[in-house]
Scaffold this motif. Structure first.
Motif, PDB file in Angstrom:
ATOM      1  N   PHE A 136      61.660  37.034  59.456  1.00 48.28           N
ATOM      2  CA  PHE A 136      61.132  35.696  59.189  1.00 48.28           C
ATOM      3  C   PHE A 136      61.631  35.159  57.852  1.00 48.28           C
ATOM      4  O   PHE A 136      62.077  34.006  57.754  1.00 48.28           O
ATOM      5  N   VAL A 137      61.564  35.982  56.810  1.00 48.77           N
ATOM      6  CA  VAL A 137      61.996  35.548  55.483  1.00 48.77           C
ATOM      7  C   VAL A 137      63.488  35.222  55.480  1.00 48.77           C
ATOM      8  O   VAL A 137      63.910  34.185  54.946  1.00 48.77           O
ATOM      9  N   LEU A 138      64.297  36.081  56.086  1.00 45.18           N
ATOM     10  CA  LEU A 138      65.738  35.854  56.072  1.00 45.18           C
ATOM     11  C   LEU A 138      66.143  34.693  56.979  1.00 45.18           C
ATOM     12  O   LEU A 138      67.117  33.997  56.697  1.00 45.18           O
ATOM     13  N   ARG A 139      65.376  34.454  58.040  1.00 44.01           N
ATOM     14  CA  ARG A 139      65.619  33.259  58.853  1.00 44.01           C
ATOM     15  C   ARG A 139      65.276  32.010  58.050  1.00 44.01           C
ATOM     16  O   ARG A 139      65.987  30.995  58.117  1.00 44.01           O
ATOM     17  N   TRP A 140      64.200  32.053  57.286  1.00 40.81           N
ATOM     18  CA  TRP A 140      63.805  30.936  56.415  1.00 40.81           C
ATOM     19  C   TRP A 140      64.926  30.625  55.421  1.00 40.81           C
ATOM     20  O   TRP A 140      65.304  29.472  55.212  1.00 40.81           O
TER      21      TRP A 140
ATOM     22  N   TYR B  84      76.794  39.378  44.347  1.00 45.90           N
ATOM     23  CA  TYR B  84      75.484  39.634  43.760  1.00 45.90           C
ATOM     24  C   TYR B  84      74.939  38.393  43.070  1.00 45.90           C
ATOM     25  O   TYR B  84      73.778  38.012  43.268  1.00 45.90           O
ATOM     26  N   LEU B  85      75.781  37.765  42.273  1.00 42.01           N
ATOM     27  CA  LEU B  85      75.355  36.533  41.618  1.00 42.01           C
ATOM     28  C   LEU B  85      75.270  35.389  42.623  1.00 42.01           C
ATOM     29  O   LEU B  85      74.335  34.579  42.591  1.00 42.01           O
ATOM     30  N   GLY B  86      76.240  35.318  43.541  1.00 48.71           N
ATOM     31  CA  GLY B  86      76.240  34.245  44.522  1.00 48.71           C
ATOM     32  C   GLY B  86      75.016  34.272  45.413  1.00 48.71           C
ATOM     33  O   GLY B  86      74.413  33.231  45.700  1.00 48.71           O
ATOM     34  N   TRP B  87      74.605  35.478  45.852  1.00 47.66           N
ATOM     35  CA  TRP B  87      73.438  35.566  46.720  1.00 47.66           C
ATOM     36  C   TRP B  87      72.157  35.270  45.958  1.00 47.66           C
ATOM     37  O   TRP B  87      71.183  34.804  46.541  1.00 47.66           O
ATOM     38  N   TRP B  88      72.150  35.507  44.654  1.00 49.45           N
ATOM     39  CA  TRP B  88      70.987  35.172  43.832  1.00 49.45           C
ATOM     40  C   TRP B  88      70.686  33.676  43.931  1.00 49.45           C
ATOM     41  O   TRP B  88      69.528  33.264  43.958  1.00 49.45           O
ATOM     42  N   PHE B  89      71.741  32.867  44.003  1.00 50.02           N
ATOM     43  CA  PHE B  89      71.549  31.423  44.103  1.00 50.02           C
ATOM     44  C   PHE B  89      71.487  30.951  45.555  1.00 50.02           C
ATOM     45  O   PHE B  89      70.602  30.173  45.912  1.00 50.02           O
ATOM     46  N   SER B  90      72.399  31.383  46.406  1.00 48.33           N
ATOM     47  CA  SER B  90      72.410  30.872  47.778  1.00 48.33           C
ATOM     48  C   SER B  90      71.297  31.490  48.628  1.00 48.33           C
ATOM     49  O   SER B  90      70.760  30.842  49.522  1.00 48.33           O
ATOM     50  N   GLY B  91      70.937  32.742  48.351  1.00 44.45           N
ATOM     51  CA  GLY B  91      69.877  33.395  49.120  1.00 44.45           C
ATOM     52  C   GLY B  91      68.516  33.341  48.459  1.00 44.45           C
ATOM     53  O   GLY B  91      67.484  33.395  49.130  1.00 44.45           O
ATOM     54  N   GLY B  92      68.495  33.251  47.135  1.00 43.27           N
ATOM     55  CA  GLY B  92      67.231  33.204  46.423  1.00 43.27           C
ATOM     56  C   GLY B  92      66.754  34.587  46.003  1.00 43.27           C
ATOM     57  O   GLY B  92      67.205  35.615  46.524  1.00 43.27           O
ATOM     58  N   PRO B  93      65.810  34.647  45.058  1.00 44.50           N
ATOM     59  CA  PRO B  93      65.342  35.935  44.520  1.00 44.50           C
ATOM     60  C   PRO B  93      64.675  36.838  45.553  1.00 44.50           C
ATOM     61  O   PRO B  93      64.867  38.057  45.520  1.00 44.50           O
ATOM     62  N   VAL B  94      63.893  36.287  46.470  1.00 43.56           N
ATOM     63  CA  VAL B  94      63.169  37.122  47.435  1.00 43.56           C
ATOM     64  C   VAL B  94      64.157  37.814  48.373  1.00 43.56           C
ATOM     65  O   VAL B  94      64.090  39.031  48.593  1.00 43.56           O
ATOM     66  N   ALA B  95      65.085  37.043  48.931  1.00 41.04           N
ATOM     67  CA  ALA B  95      66.075  37.636  49.831  1.00 41.04           C
ATOM     68  C   ALA B  95      66.965  38.626  49.090  1.00 41.04           C
ATOM     69  O   ALA B  95      67.358  39.656  49.640  1.00 41.04           O
ATOM     70  N   SER B  96      67.305  38.316  47.836  1.00 41.31           N
ATOM     71  CA  SER B  96      68.113  39.249  47.044  1.00 41.31           C
ATOM     72  C   SER B  96      67.399  40.587  46.899  1.00 41.31           C
ATOM     73  O   SER B  96      68.001  41.650  47.082  1.00 41.31           O
TER      74      SER B  96
ATOM     75  N   LEU C 125      65.114  41.849  48.853  1.00 39.42           N
ATOM     76  CA  LEU C 125      65.084  42.517  50.159  1.00 39.42           C
ATOM     77  C   LEU C 125      66.419  43.188  50.480  1.00 39.42           C
ATOM     78  O   LEU C 125      66.467  44.336  50.939  1.00 39.42           O
ATOM     79  N   VAL C 126      67.506  42.485  50.222  1.00 43.67           N
ATOM     80  CA  VAL C 126      68.824  43.015  50.566  1.00 43.67           C
ATOM     81  C   VAL C 126      69.159  44.237  49.726  1.00 43.67           C
ATOM     82  O   VAL C 126      69.563  45.284  50.252  1.00 43.67           O
ATOM     83  N   TRP C 127      68.995  44.142  48.425  1.00 42.71           N
ATOM     84  CA  TRP C 127      69.394  45.271  47.561  1.00 42.71           C
ATOM     85  C   TRP C 127      68.435  46.443  47.724  1.00 42.71           C
ATOM     86  O   TRP C 127      68.863  47.599  47.665  1.00 42.71           O
ATOM     87  N   ALA C 128      67.161  46.172  47.987  1.00 39.78           N
ATOM     88  CA  ALA C 128      66.234  47.267  48.283  1.00 39.78           C
ATOM     89  C   ALA C 128      66.600  47.932  49.598  1.00 39.78           C
ATOM     90  O   ALA C 128      66.520  49.167  49.728  1.00 39.78           O
ATOM     91  N   GLY C 129      67.027  47.135  50.582  1.00 44.08           N
ATOM     92  CA  GLY C 129      67.426  47.702  51.865  1.00 44.08           C
ATOM     93  C   GLY C 129      68.622  48.621  51.730  1.00 44.08           C
ATOM     94  O   GLY C 129      68.636  49.731  52.280  1.00 44.08           O
ATOM     95  N   PHE C 130      69.638  48.193  50.998  1.00 49.42           N
ATOM     96  CA  PHE C 130      70.814  49.036  50.816  1.00 49.42           C
ATOM     97  C   PHE C 130      70.497  50.267  49.966  1.00 49.42           C
ATOM     98  O   PHE C 130      71.050  51.350  50.210  1.00 49.42           O
ATOM     99  N   ALA C 131      69.623  50.110  48.977  1.00 44.41           N
ATOM    100  CA  ALA C 131      69.247  51.269  48.160  1.00 44.41           C
ATOM    101  C   ALA C 131      68.527  52.319  49.007  1.00 44.41           C
ATOM    102  O   ALA C 131      68.819  53.518  48.926  1.00 44.41           O
ATOM    103  N   PHE C 132      67.587  51.866  49.832  1.00 43.07           N
ATOM    104  CA  PHE C 132      66.868  52.797  50.691  1.00 43.07           C
ATOM    105  C   PHE C 132      67.799  53.420  51.722  1.00 43.07           C
ATOM    106  O   PHE C 132      67.675  54.610  52.060  1.00 43.07           O
ATOM    107  N   LEU C 133      68.740  52.621  52.226  1.00 47.52           N
ATOM    108  CA  LEU C 133      69.719  53.140  53.181  1.00 47.52           C
ATOM    109  C   LEU C 133      70.535  54.270  52.558  1.00 47.52           C
ATOM    110  O   LEU C 133      70.717  55.333  53.165  1.00 47.52           O
ATOM    111  N   LEU C 134      71.035  54.054  51.350  1.00 47.88           N
ATOM    112  CA  LEU C 134      71.835  55.083  50.689  1.00 47.88           C
ATOM    113  C   LEU C 134      71.017  56.346  50.455  1.00 47.88           C
ATOM    114  O   LEU C 134      71.520  57.471  50.631  1.00 47.88           O
ATOM    115  N   TRP C 135      69.767  56.187  50.054  1.00 50.59           N
ATOM    116  CA  TRP C 135      68.923  57.353  49.813  1.00 50.59           C
ATOM    117  C   TRP C 135      68.731  58.157  51.099  1.00 50.59           C
ATOM    118  O   TRP C 135      68.847  59.391  51.095  1.00 50.59           O
ATOM    119  N   LYS C 136      68.449  57.462  52.193  1.00 47.76           N
ATOM    120  CA  LYS C 136      68.220  58.156  53.458  1.00 47.76           C
ATOM    121  C   LYS C 136      69.499  58.815  53.966  1.00 47.76           C
ATOM    122  O   LYS C 136      69.476  59.941  54.478  1.00 47.76           O
TER     123      LYS C 136
END
Length: 441
Positions: A134-138, A351-363, A365-376
């Motif tokens: 929902f957030v990323l569709r928004w 990283y900087l581009g998504w901060w503006f085009s995607g916004g802080p919340v989506a940023s 979510l994305v970096w937390a997702g990749f961090a968790f992915l790498l850990w797993k």
């Protein structure tokens, strides 16, 4: 509305998938309560048991169709991008445009069917995946970033798909498309872009040399995910080295060349020194790379000044990107749910581009997702996928292709993150052990 859908189906397809998952979850919850006979029992059943949406009718054909739908969608997108997105569209403009539109409709329909009719979900999984969707569709409705939204759809649809088969299909389609386009450009059948100044750059039939660099990196990642780090032979390293040299001497794509070199170095380490990935400290540092890359990107662009020797040197290495990003930081203000209008700012750092085009919340979510992915991945000993993911995270310093699901196939693995898949079922591109191997002591 019909005309809009016919010309660009992604928006309606995303909404159908989002609302369909919500409606399907409601139907599944009602059926769980009905079968359990009590409210508490219904909650437990809905929350913990994975069920098909809209009821369990025709379970076998629906589940059997799921992986096939994903393969079809992945292959169609791969062909549409690696072949149809080349300068062949200038040779056959009407044919390629019509083909691209048909492909958009077909792979979108396949993804929606996979999500709504051929995947099982528990209430717990939907409680995480649906709000993220929902957030990323928004955000998508604000920034209109088609490639990012496609990455989201593919990672959601990858649930419970044996990913090795679509990987091999996409590698075959992508490599064949690259060969046809580059050969056609060399023979003069397909236009190419030749840039002079400094070293000459040849796009070999694609619209820009850096796009070819991203495709070469994507094909190399698919190749090593298929071959596996522990099984690589000398000729695999020779092939990776040759692709790296070609990327440097042909399109002269700096981002692609550097990340191909990083991929090669990572595969050498994974093949001959796999124990270095084992310690928890190393796994933690590698898992933190998405946030470290974001922090480094933001600081470099914010602190840039021509008087700083270090940053000016980095600006030269990044071909002026620090200067452009610094100007963007002075001009733009991040919006909570992203924005399409960057007021003419040029930001060639994801990283900087998504901060503006995607916004802080989506940023986040994305970096937390990749961090968790790498850990797993590292926790489960999936070094091949981890190195490939890190190579594309490094690519984000100069190029925007991290979330392109046809280029960076490690995006598919994020299904394990958004659906909270346990270690034993966490997705990877490794071969599935045979029955004899799984039963061996």
């Amino acid at each position: 509305m019909l005309e809009t859908f016919l010309n660009d189906p992604l928006y309606l397809q995303v909404d159908i998938a989002l609302l369909g998952m919500l409606l399907g979850a409601a139907v599944s919850a009602l059926l769980a309560f009905q079968r359990a006979g009590s409210f508490a029992g219904g909650i437990r059943r809905f929350w913990g048991a994975e069920e098909l949406l809209f009821g369990g009718w025709a379970p076998r054909p629906r589940l059997a169709a799921g992986p096939g739908l994903f393969v079809i969608a992945a292959a169609l997108l791969q062909f549409g991008v690696f072949f149809g997105n080349s300068l062949i569209r200038e040779v056959w403009p009407g044919t390629i445009a019509a083909m691209a539109l048909v492909i958009d409709h077909l792979y979108g329909a396949a993804l929606v069917c996979k999500l709504l009719l051929a995947s099982r979900y528990s209430g717990k999984q939907l409680a995480v995946a649906w709000p993220v969707f929902f957030v990323l569709r928004w955000v998508f409705m604000n920034n209109h970033n088609k490639w990012f939204m496609l990455g989201v759809l593919f990672l959601l649809a990858a649930k419970d798909v044996p990913l090795r088969r679509p990987l091999k299909v996409c590698l075959a389609v992508g490599a064949a498309s690259l060969a046809v386009v580059m050969t056609g450009a060399a023979l003069g059948w397909i236009p190419t872009l030749l840039l002079e100044g400094g070293r000459p750059r040849n796009s070999f039939g694609y619209g820009w040399p850096n796009l070819l660099g991203a495709f070469l990196l994507g094909a190399a990642v698919m190749y090593v995910c298929w071959r596996r780090a522990e099984r690589l032979k000398w000729y695999d390293f020779v092939l990776l080295g040759a692709v790296t040299v070609f990327c440097d001497r042909g399109p002269d794509s700096r981002g692609g060349t550097v990340c191909l070199a990083l991929l090669l170095a990572g595969m050498l380490a994974a093949r001959f020194l796999p124990r270095i990935f084992g310690p928890a400290l190393v796994r933690g540092l590698l898992a933190a790379c998405p946030f470290l890359a974001f922090g480094a990107s933001y600081w470099m662009h914010w602190a840039y000044t021509p008087d700083n020797v270090l940053l000016e040197t980095l600006n030269g290495l990044f071909t002026g990107r620090l200067y452009l990003g610094h100007e963007a930081l002075l001009k733009l203000t991040p919006r909570i749910a992203g924005q399409a209008d960057l007021q003419g700012a040029i930001i060639d750092n994801l990283y900087l581009g998504w901060w503006f085009s995607g916004g802080p919340v989506a940023s986040l979510l994305v970096w937390a997702g990749f961090a968790f992915l790498l850990w797993k991945l590292l926790k489960n000993g999936r070094i091949t996928e981890s190195v490939c993911c890190l190579a594309f995270l490094a690519h984000g310093f100069m190029e925007p292709h991290l979330m392109w699901p046809c280029v960076n196939v490690t995006v598919w693995l994020l299904a394990g993150v958004v659906y909270l898949v346990p270690d034993g079922r966490f997705p990877s591109f490794a071969p599935v052990p045979s029955k004899k191997e799984s039963e061996a002591p």
